[in-house]
Design a protein around this motif. Sequence first.
Motif, PDB file in Angstrom:
ATOM      1  N   UNK A   1       3.264  -6.979   2.317  1.00 40.25           N
ATOM      2  CA  UNK A   1       1.873  -6.560   2.119  1.00 40.25           C
ATOM      3  C   UNK A   1       0.867  -7.705   2.198  1.00 40.25           C
ATOM      4  N   UNK A   2       1.269  -8.902   1.754  1.00 40.15           N
ATOM      5  CA  UNK A   2       0.332 -10.024   1.774  1.00 40.15           C
ATOM      6  C   UNK A   2      -0.041 -10.442   3.188  1.00 40.15           C
ATOM      7  N   UNK A   3       0.753 -10.071   4.180  1.00 34.40           N
ATOM      8  CA  UNK A   3       0.482 -10.491   5.557  1.00 34.40           C
ATOM      9  C   UNK A   3      -0.352  -9.467   6.321  1.00 34.40           C
TER      10      UNK A   3
ATOM     11  N   UNK B   1      16.002  -5.649  -3.550  1.00 34.54           N
ATOM     12  CA  UNK B   1      15.671  -6.739  -4.459  1.00 34.54           C
ATOM     13  C   UNK B   1      14.353  -6.508  -5.190  1.00 34.54           C
ATOM     14  N   UNK B   2      13.739  -5.329  -4.954  1.00 36.25           N
ATOM     15  CA  UNK B   2      12.474  -5.024  -5.605  1.00 36.25           C
ATOM     16  C   UNK B   2      11.256  -5.609  -4.925  1.00 36.25           C
ATOM     17  N   UNK B   3      11.418  -6.137  -3.713  1.00 36.96           N
ATOM     18  CA  UNK B   3      10.293  -6.735  -2.979  1.00 36.96           C
ATOM     19  C   UNK B   3       9.583  -5.632  -2.197  1.00 36.96           C
ATOM     20  N   UNK B   4       8.266  -5.542  -2.326  1.00 40.23           N
ATOM     21  CA  UNK B   4       7.547  -4.491  -1.604  1.00 40.23           C
ATOM     22  C   UNK B   4       7.484  -4.764  -0.109  1.00 40.23           C
ATOM     23  N   UNK B   5       7.648  -3.725   0.671  1.00 41.80           N
ATOM     24  CA  UNK B   5       7.536  -3.787   2.125  1.00 41.80           C
ATOM     25  C   UNK B   5       6.629  -2.645   2.565  1.00 41.80           C
ATOM     26  N   UNK B   6       5.672  -2.963   3.430  1.00 48.61           N
ATOM     27  CA  UNK B   6       4.781  -1.941   3.976  1.00 48.61           C
ATOM     28  C   UNK B   6       5.303  -1.509   5.338  1.00 48.61           C
ATOM     29  N   UNK B   7       5.605  -0.224   5.461  1.00 51.37           N
ATOM     30  CA  UNK B   7       6.228   0.292   6.680  1.00 51.37           C
ATOM     31  C   UNK B   7       5.210   1.081   7.501  1.00 51.37           C
ATOM     32  N   UNK B   8       5.235   0.842   8.818  1.00 51.77           N
ATOM     33  CA  UNK B   8       4.366   1.540   9.755  1.00 51.77           C
ATOM     34  C   UNK B   8       5.195   2.038  10.928  1.00 51.77           C
ATOM     35  N   UNK B   9       4.676   3.061  11.600  1.00 47.19           N
ATOM     36  CA  UNK B   9       5.379   3.602  12.765  1.00 47.19           C
ATOM     37  C   UNK B   9       5.371   2.582  13.903  1.00 47.19           C
ATOM     38  N   UNK B  10       6.441   2.616  14.722  1.00 39.42           N
ATOM     39  CA  UNK B  10       6.531   1.737  15.879  1.00 39.42           C
ATOM     40  C   UNK B  10       7.822   0.944  15.874  1.00 39.42           C
TER      41      UNK B  10
ATOM     42  N   UNK C   1      -0.321  -8.337  14.628  1.00 46.17           N
ATOM     43  CA  UNK C   1       0.626  -7.448  13.947  1.00 46.17           C
ATOM     44  C   UNK C   1       0.949  -6.195  14.770  1.00 46.17           C
ATOM     45  N   UNK C   2       0.076  -5.890  15.724  1.00 45.16           N
ATOM     46  CA  UNK C   2       0.213  -4.601  16.391  1.00 45.16           C
ATOM     47  C   UNK C   2      -0.206  -3.463  15.494  1.00 45.16           C
ATOM     48  N   UNK C   3      -1.134  -3.739  14.579  1.00 42.44           N
ATOM     49  CA  UNK C   3      -1.670  -2.734  13.665  1.00 42.44           C
ATOM     50  C   UNK C   3      -3.158  -2.567  13.947  1.00 42.44           C
ATOM     51  N   UNK C   4      -3.633  -1.307  13.837  1.00 43.71           N
ATOM     52  CA  UNK C   4      -4.994  -1.029  14.264  1.00 43.71           C
ATOM     53  C   UNK C   4      -5.707  -0.141  13.257  1.00 43.71           C
ATOM     54  N   UNK C   5      -7.031  -0.236  13.307  1.00 40.80           N
ATOM     55  CA  UNK C   5      -7.884   0.550  12.425  1.00 40.80           C
ATOM     56  C   UNK C   5      -7.477   2.024  12.462  1.00 40.80           C
ATOM     57  N   UNK C   6      -7.127   2.572  11.300  1.00 42.37           N
ATOM     58  CA  UNK C   6      -6.702   3.966  11.216  1.00 42.37           C
ATOM     59  C   UNK C   6      -5.206   4.154  11.070  1.00 42.37           C
ATOM     60  N   UNK C   7      -4.414   3.104  11.258  1.00 38.85           N
ATOM     61  CA  UNK C   7      -2.958   3.229  11.097  1.00 38.85           C
ATOM     62  C   UNK C   7      -2.606   3.497   9.635  1.00 38.85           C
ATOM     63  N   UNK C   8      -1.626   4.369   9.435  1.00 39.66           N
ATOM     64  CA  UNK C   8      -1.173   4.738   8.088  1.00 39.66           C
ATOM     65  C   UNK C   8       0.213   4.141   7.842  1.00 39.66           C
ATOM     66  N   UNK C   9       0.383   3.523   6.678  1.00 38.69           N
ATOM     67  CA  UNK C   9       1.677   2.974   6.290  1.00 38.69           C
ATOM     68  C   UNK C   9       2.061   3.417   4.893  1.00 38.69           C
ATOM     69  N   UNK C  10       3.314   3.150   4.529  1.00 37.10           N
ATOM     70  CA  UNK C  10       3.798   3.498   3.200  1.00 37.10           C
ATOM     71  C   UNK C  10       4.553   2.306   2.623  1.00 37.10           C
ATOM     72  N   UNK C  11       4.321   2.036   1.351  1.00 36.72           N
ATOM     73  CA  UNK C  11       5.000   0.931   0.669  1.00 36.72           C
ATOM     74  C   UNK C  11       6.320   1.414   0.090  1.00 36.72           C
TER      75      UNK C  11
END
Length: 608
Positions: A527-529, A508-517, A493-503
């Motif tokens: 979010x399920x992934x 369409x009402x589908x949740x998406x988790x957003x991270x910097x990059x 994913x290119x995501x690492x311990x300590x990364x902060x995201x926002x939902x």
Amino acid sequence: MSLLDALLRQGALRPIDHALAQSLRRLDGGGTDDRVLVAAALASSAVAQGHAGVDLARPHLVCDAAVDWPDADTWTQALRDSRWVAQPQADAASVPAPLAVEQGMLYLRRYREYERRLAAGLRRIAAAAPDGAGLDALSPLFARLFPRARDGTTADDGGQARAAALALVRSLLLVTGGPGTGKTTTITRVLLLLIAQAALAGRAPPRIALAAPTGRAAERMAESLRAASARLRASDGIDAAWCDALPDAASTLHRLLGTIPDRPVFRHDGNHPLPLDVVVVDEASMVDLPLMCKLVEAVPDGARLILLGDRDQLPSVEAGDVLAAITDAAGEGEALPAAVAQSLAPLLGDVPIAAGRGPLAGHRVQLQRGYRQSAALDLAPLADALRSGDADAAMRRLREGLAGVRFHEDVADPLAGASRDALLSSWRTLMELRDPALALQHAARLRLLTALRDGAQGANVLNQRIEDALAGPQRDPYFHGRLLLITENSYRHGLFNGDIGVCQHDAAGIPVAWFAGGSDGVRGFHPASLPAHTGAFAMTVHKAQGSEFDTVWLLLPRQDARTLSRELLYTAVTRARCELHVCASEPVLRAALARHAARVSGLAWRLR
């Protein structure tokens, strides 16, 4: 009752520590000295607590059980007589055995080897002499980056000019200093000087890598370097091509070295070194002993290694306090051999000259002047008191008041009373934002930090309470505006311990988790992934290390806990940029400041 059984009954050992001792007993037909079995269990426990080994004269540093410990000399002799304990000579590899004893220290053999190999690697890098030719030609650029005072000497800039000059003549450089002392800004200028030096000599630009122990720290490092590079690009008299050669990205140390799935080794090591000329590591205090060993061994001969960090922050979660040990071995960094001082004269003018002692003497610079905090936050007096463990001064600073610092004495629950709305209002704003980039920026404005992960005042419970208050007990697990904290590395994913995201919810009402990059500055995931994660409205101080926030609320537990230390308090308060709130009682603060998060290690004497 044997000493081993007594320790187990008191809960001083983990089951796995006791199992190691029992395994040795069984393999020896029950003939192993009980003192050897106890030492083996303590060596195992020590690593779990972050120590490299056990000081046999001070076993209470690893285990504070109420028992009568063996005499250090007779204990050492019992270990030397055991088949399970190797007795390696200094700088020599240990023979195969589960344990090793050296200089009054008992190690699990693997960790003794990490220490030995790391010390040898650091000495190897430090002994190399970079090509110092062309320093005279660099003088105009150096003077532009670090203006001199009227008397011709370098202006007092808190040590930044000295660090930059040393980086030109040292293959190993340790740049230490508190938050906001300009470590990344200094290194940006160092890299520019190295690029200019190569260009003026007609060589290709040096191959440079920026790295940090966590993804968030790496991203912060890259952000700071890009900002510093932009300021340099806007300056008169600096070649734009040199600025173009500056790196604009950083990686985790694991990614830099090249992880191999399900294996404890990396693609790059002593036999397959990194194809680089300069390696810069930020937040070095967070790097543990095994990882630092593997990094140093992968640095090729002739390359530079620059370590940045603050030795007063919390040490790594895993074994070792590597930055502190290297700092102790390097001394204060004020003494320079005459030949080095003479070579730097074109850049610095007259510099202090001394013989220097040890292989790392003259390889460290301590930056002094702070730049990070805003004019509204006068944090330095409190940070200095916490760093030194001066409880009286810390209490006086908190009670008398400092600009931007508020002391909520004896407040054990900031989510109740008047402070509740102050905290929740900022997070409610996140629930109204629709732009993920803007939401991520807003997320860095406020964080509630705690010393504990579990319990009523731990990050897990606090996050649950905050999420209940924001979205209700029957909330969507990924409601719009929820903050997420990644707790394990995922290279896929290119995501690492300590990364902060926002939902955020899409149209369409589908949740998406957003991270910097990403090319657009943000990356979205279902979010399920995601790899393992948790809420991030409240975080432990350990997880917040390497990050900074406009406003920090620090909550200490009602009663003293072993996790509390002066390093934890110092790390926590220095996460704040503009405003700091401390919720604690005097007894707990004093108990924390009396506790030093020292690690048992032999690395410093090996380096000396």
